[in-house]
Write a protein that holds these residues in place. Structure first.
Motif, PDB file in Angstrom:
ATOM      1  N   GLU A 117      36.549  34.283  41.950  1.00 57.02           N
ATOM      2  CA  GLU A 117      35.843  34.672  40.723  1.00 57.02           C
ATOM      3  C   GLU A 117      36.008  36.161  40.446  1.00 57.02           C
ATOM      4  N   ALA A 118      35.988  36.964  41.513  1.00 63.18           N
ATOM      5  CA  ALA A 118      36.213  38.403  41.332  1.00 63.18           C
ATOM      6  C   ALA A 118      37.615  38.670  40.792  1.00 63.18           C
ATOM      7  N   ALA A 119      38.595  37.916  41.310  1.00 67.63           N
ATOM      8  CA  ALA A 119      39.970  38.086  40.814  1.00 67.63           C
ATOM      9  C   ALA A 119      40.077  37.679  39.355  1.00 67.63           C
ATOM     10  N   SER A 120      39.342  36.604  38.975  1.00 64.63           N
ATOM     11  CA  SER A 120      39.363  36.171  37.580  1.00 64.63           C
ATOM     12  C   SER A 120      38.756  37.224  36.664  1.00 64.63           C
ATOM     13  N   ALA A 121      37.671  37.852  37.135  1.00 64.87           N
ATOM     14  CA  ALA A 121      37.057  38.920  36.338  1.00 64.87           C
ATOM     15  C   ALA A 121      38.006  40.100  36.176  1.00 64.87           C
ATOM     16  N   THR A 122      38.735  40.424  37.254  1.00 69.53           N
ATOM     17  CA  THR A 122      39.723  41.511  37.176  1.00 69.53           C
ATOM     18  C   THR A 122      40.816  41.170  36.181  1.00 69.53           C
ATOM     19  N   LYS A 123      41.246  39.907  36.190  1.00 67.58           N
ATOM     20  CA  LYS A 123      42.272  39.472  35.244  1.00 67.58           C
ATOM     21  C   LYS A 123      41.776  39.568  33.808  1.00 67.58           C
ATOM     22  N   SER A 124      40.514  39.174  33.566  1.00 66.40           N
ATOM     23  CA  SER A 124      39.955  39.282  32.219  1.00 66.40           C
ATOM     24  C   SER A 124      39.892  40.729  31.769  1.00 66.40           C
ATOM     25  N   GLN A 125      39.518  41.632  32.692  1.00 61.79           N
ATOM     26  CA  GLN A 125      39.482  43.059  32.357  1.00 61.79           C
ATOM     27  C   GLN A 125      40.883  43.575  32.048  1.00 61.79           C
ATOM     28  N   PHE A 126      41.842  43.109  32.833  1.00 59.18           N
ATOM     29  CA  PHE A 126      43.224  43.519  32.573  1.00 59.18           C
ATOM     30  C   PHE A 126      43.683  43.045  31.191  1.00 59.18           C
ATOM     31  N   LEU A 127      43.344  41.794  30.840  1.00 64.39           N
ATOM     32  CA  LEU A 127      43.716  41.263  29.531  1.00 64.39           C
ATOM     33  C   LEU A 127      43.105  42.087  28.414  1.00 64.39           C
TER      34      LEU A 127
END
Length: 539
Positions: free
Chosen positions: A286-296
């Protein structure tokens, strides 16, 4: 007096000769001789003065025409230069949006600079922050041998006498001249390897951090690089720097993601029954998904900056063309030269395409941003009184041009006396516009009907079309992010597949729901419901 002397001499000489002729003829010709001697000089003088005035007027007109042609040529050259700059900015924007592979991104950027601007070769070296050196050099326009030398080059960033080190520490573009006579041996060696005596460079800066350097030269053509090209090079370098930083961030995220997935797989295989470790792995994912959303979100913001510049420059150039350049082109020249008329028309049409495509890409980026904000729970909502009838009127007005272009009939059927509710007015208008736009895309002919009815404690809005319809197995796919119904190889309308997922989340935020009724060849009907509320929304 001086300008009439030739005519006066001619007139007097001619009169004397004529007078002598008539006097020789005899006494009866003396009167005729006298009249001819008086009138002939005056006529010659008047004729000569009029001819000189006509010649002077023609010379003045020629000077004016030549001046106009020179101004037109200069304006054309300036326009071609600006178009080259805009084309380069546009290609860089496309490169940024098309790949996150670092090497491919650098190569496309260098090729765009060399192809459209006044440079023969371009070089980029990146900063290795851990080692404090400029490395990972790539070039376009150089021989394979020189490309290999640049690829192996490493220069300390903090080297005081190094030209590349100075460039990396600079706050703007720099022009280096007489490099072959530089007292620092590595600088002379670099000049000898490049085969140049001067080059223009700029640091690649993003968010106040230098990620590399960009250098250009005209070794192949022998032209001197100009200091005046520095600001444009710095602007291009800033765009490239932002793209490089995003590519690095993406690579780091992907590496972290791959590492996390590897660890999760190992732990799952080794400790299948360990519930605590499974829960920890889920938290990491979930933390990685949040990082990906921030990157997007970051990438979308970086895309909008060059797009705004491209659209703004294109509109400015089109305005200057229409108001300054085209009016001074002689109509006779345009009519006499079909190529000139076609070129003027094509320039205007191409600028219009640039503006339209830039605005279309901006809309797609806004959809990506909305989706990222909704998933991250950071989308701002404005709760207030909502008139569903007024919302649908605004949506139909916004999409009226689509129906005019396609020839589809738009039917509006809103029940009278619908009660007011509460919600985010602008977001609900966005939902209605998305549904109407989708209906137009997938309806080759016929009509689209938008309606609103009260059903118990809800208001139900429906958008029905007579289009191609959607197979039952594809009903769930239309609600997926980036998903679209049908075969991806068919010639179907373009889009990102984000409109319906965003619309559904907006409706669900208001406490409603959205659903689909459709079959192939029978059209489609998308419906959504809104609870009737009088007080502030609890969402």
């Amino acid at each position: 007096m001086g300008t009439r002397l030739p005519s006066l001499v001619l007139g007097v000489g001619g009169s004397a000769a004529l007078l002598a002729y008539f006097l020789v003829r005899g006494p009866y010709w003396e009167g005729v001789a006298l009249v001819a001697a008086v009138l002939l000089p005056a006529g010659l003088i008047l004729y000569g003065g009029d001819a000189r005035r006509r010649a002077r007027a023609l010379r003045e007109q020629r000077v004016i025409i030549e001046g106009t042609l020179r101004e037109t040529a200069a304006a054309k050259a300036h326009l071609e230069s600006r178009l080259a700059e805009l084309t380069t900015l546009n290609e860089l924007g496309v490169a940024i949006s098309s790949t996150l592979d670092l090497d491919a991104l650098i190569d496309v950027s260098l090729e765009s600079i060399v192809r459209h601007l006044r440079f023969d070769r371009a070089v980029i070296l990146l900063v290795d922050r851990e080692r404090g050196v400029l490395t990972h050099g790539r070039t376009v326009g150089a021989s394979p041998e020189l490309a290999a030398i640049i690829g192996a080059l490493e220069t300390p960033v903090d080297a005081e006498e190094s030209l590349l080190g100075q460039l990396a520490r600079a706050e703007g573009p720099m022009l280096f001249e007489d490099v072959g006579d530089d007292p620092f041996e590595p600088n002379r060696q670099l000049a000898e390897a490049l085969g140049v005596t001067s080059f223009l460079g700029t640091p690649l800066v993003t968010k106040s951090a230098t990620v590399g350097v960009l250098a250009v030269d005209n070794r192949l053509s022998g032209r001197d690089v100009s200091r005046s090209d520095g600001p444009l090079l710095y602007t291009l370098g800033s765009l490239i720097a932002g793209a490089i930083e995003n590519a690095r961030l993406y690579a780091e995220v992907e590496a972290q993601k791959a590492e996390l997935e590897r660890r999760v797989a190992q732990r799952t295989a080794a400790l299948a029954g360990a519930i605590e470790e499974a829960q920890a792995a889920r938290a990491v994912a979930e933390a990685a998904s949040a990082t990906k959303s921030q990157f997007l979100s970051n990438v979308s913001h970086e895309l909008r900056t060059p797009l705004t510049s491209v659209i703004g420059f294109a509109k400015l150039v089109r305005k200057r063309l229409d108001e300054v350049v085209f009016p001074v082109v002689p109509a006779a020249a345009v009519n006499a030269d079909p190529k000139l008329e076609r070129a003027m028309r094509q320039v205007g049409d191409n600028l219009g395409i640039m503006v339209a495509e830039g605005e279309r890409l901006t809309t797609l980026i806004n959809d990506v941003l909305d989706l990222a904000k909704i998933e991250a729970g950071r989308l701002e909502w404005r709760d207030g009184p909502v008139d569903v009838g007024e919302i649908l009127e605004r949506a139909t007005a916004a999409t009226a041009a689509l129906f005019e272009q396609t020839g589809l009939e738009l039917v509006v059927d809103i029940e009278a006396g619908l009660p007011a509710t509460r919600g985010d007015r602008d977001r609900l208008i966005q939902v209605a516009i998305n549904l109407l736009s989708n209906a137009v895309k997938f309806t080759p002919s016929g009509s689209v009907t938008i309606s609103a009815r009260r059903s118990g404690d809800e208001i139900v809005v429906a958008v029905a079309d007579t289009g191609i319809g959607i197979a039952a197995e594809d009903h769930d796919r239309v609600w997926e992010q980036f998903g679209q119904a049908g075969d991806t190889l068919t010639d179907k309308p373009r889009g990102t597949g984000l409109g319906l997922p965003i619309s559904r989340q907006i409706v669900e935020h208001h406490g409603g729901r959205m659903w689909l009724e459709s079959a192939p060849g029978a059209g489609s009907t998308f419906r959504f419901s809104l609870p009737i509320r009088e007080g502030p929304s609890e969402a």
